[in-house]
Each structure stands twice: as C-alpha cells, then as structure tokens.
Design a protein around this motif. Structure first.
Motif, mmCIF file in Angstrom:
data_model
loop_
_atom_site.group_PDB
_atom_site.id
_atom_site.type_symbol
_atom_site.label_atom_id
_atom_site.label_comp_id
_atom_site.label_asym_id
_atom_site.label_seq_id
_atom_site.Cartn_x
_atom_site.Cartn_y
_atom_site.Cartn_z
ATOM 1 N N LYS A 62 10.647 -26.545 31.889
ATOM 2 C CA LYS A 62 10.080 -26.178 30.669
ATOM 3 C C LYS A 62 10.424 -24.606 30.562
ATOM 4 O O LYS A 62 10.557 -24.062 31.737
ATOM 5 N N GLU A 75 10.089 -27.246 25.877
ATOM 6 C CA GLU A 75 9.142 -28.320 26.328
ATOM 7 C C GLU A 75 9.803 -28.972 27.772
ATOM 8 O O GLU A 75 9.508 -29.241 28.854
ATOM 9 N N SER A 76 11.103 -29.316 27.462
ATOM 10 C CA SER A 76 11.993 -30.274 28.526
ATOM 11 C C SER A 76 13.306 -30.068 28.268
ATOM 12 O O SER A 76 13.898 -30.689 27.370
ATOM 13 N N SER A 126 8.762 -25.821 20.560
ATOM 14 C CA SER A 126 7.471 -25.464 19.999
ATOM 15 C C SER A 126 7.536 -23.936 19.990
ATOM 16 O O SER A 126 8.203 -23.167 20.656
#
Lengths: 114, 110
Positions: free
Chosen positions: A18, A79-80, A65
């Motif tokens: 992240k 996020e990943s 995001s």
C-alpha cells in the motif's frame, strides 16, 4: 509564490504494498489534482478534488484512491501497488478567479514498483 | 470532449534561431489554453495561457503563443532560442480539468 510540495521525490515499493503519496499546497486553493506522467502519453488525470472531502474520478482512476481531509492536503493511495503503476506522479493545485485559471504543479514523485 | 494534439515529438533548432512548438486543440465552446514546460528532473512550470482577449499571448522566459481560432491552433514561439530552453513542452486545454498533449521535446544546440 504558490508552493506545492510532494512528500517524496523518489519512492521504491514492492508489488502488493500500500503506497501513500502526499501533496500539500499553501495557497488555500479549493481544487487539487493528481496526474501520472508517462513517456509519449503526456499527463493523465487520475483524480481531482473540488474541496475538502470531495473527490471525482479522472481519466484513469483504476487502482487508485484519494483522500482530502484538509484543504491544503491531497493524498493519492495505491491500495495494492503493481508494476504498471511505475510512473512519475504529479500533484497540482488550481488558482481560479474571475480572470485567471492556472494550475501549479509540485516537483513530482517518481515511483518504482518492483 | 476536449483534447489537444502536439504533432511533433521532437523539435531541434540551433541557438539563436526561431523556435516554434505546435499545438492544435478541440473543444466545444471557448477554449482556455495553456503551455507548460518541464526541465529535466523538475515539475511542470507554467509558461503562459490564453483565456480571452488578444490572440498573441506573452509569457515567461521570452515565450509567446498565438491563438488562431480558425485553425484551432495555439503554437508556442520564441524569436531566438537559447540552449537553456531545451526541455519538454506541454500544451493543455481546460474546462474543469486540464487535458494535456503528449509533449514535445525541444533540443537547442549550441
């Protein structure tokens, strides 16, 4: 002078991590933007924010995001992280009045995902 | 949808010669047009913009741009290029967001 700062100039992360990219502006601008820059593609808009807690998807939001809890700070979140997110990330802050409309850019964060 | 096109990936000129970087645009309504420059390992710097008024816009570092509505163009110009003008140049058009061209690499040789 308008000042837009980004938390890191260079960042190396591993696939699946992240990742947080931070951007801060000191001119009380309402609008802030995140772009990624890739050779031959110019700058592409990921997300933008009209005001605190307001966000809108740009042209390539998938895999990203954002967060805007305070007016001066706009964060981009992976996020990943994946290898295809290796890129230069540029943040911008927009000055918009009756007679002017100009975006001011930070120095950029070059992210490498291994 | 708005867009800009920069038809040349690279422009090479000799120092002291005129420099032109081309840009054409496509928008509905009146365009807000911009030029930005990016020096190596630096962020984008604002050069100039056209919002309304005179078709010839003067900006930073001796650059100017000519807005031509009939040809939907907004070419960047400098009468006498310097080696220090070597950089990556982006044209952009704006409504609520900026849409950028792919960029033109300018190399000015001594």
């Amino acid at each position: 002078d308008v000042k837009v700062t980004q938390s890191s100039r260079y960042l190396v992360k591993r696939t699946g991590e992240k990742v947080f990219l931070e951007c801060v502006q000191d001119m009380d601008h309402e609008n802030m933007f995140w772009y990624r820059q890739d050779p031959g593609l110019g700058l592409r808009l990921i997300y933008f924010s009209y005001d605190v807690k307001m966000k809108e998807k740009g042209d390539i939001p998938e895999g990203y995001s954002v967060s805007r809890e305070k007016k001066e700070r706009f964060s981009l979140i992976l996020e990943s992280a994946s290898t295809n997110q290796t890129s230069m990330y540029l943040c911008a802050s927009r000055e918009r009045t009756g007679s002017t409309d100009t975006q001011y850019f930070g120095p950029g964060t070059r992210l490498t995902v291994l | 949808a708005q867009s800009v096109a920069q038809p040349e990936d690279q422009v090479n000129v000799a120092e002291g010669n005129p420099l032109t970087v081309k840009c054409t645009y496509s928008v509905s309504g009146n365009p807000y047009l911009f030029w930005y420059v990016q020096y190596p390992n630096r962020g984008l710097q604002f050069l100039l913009k056209y919002i309304t008024g005179d078709n010839l816009v003067k900006g930073s570092y001796g650059f100017e741009a000519e807005f031509n509505k009939s040809q939907t163009s907004f070419h960047l110009k400098k009468p006498s290029a310097l080696v220090s003008d070597s950089a990556l140049y982006f044209c952009a058009v704006s409504d609520y967001k900026l849409s950028f061209g792919a960029g033109t690499t300018v190399t000015v040789r001594a």
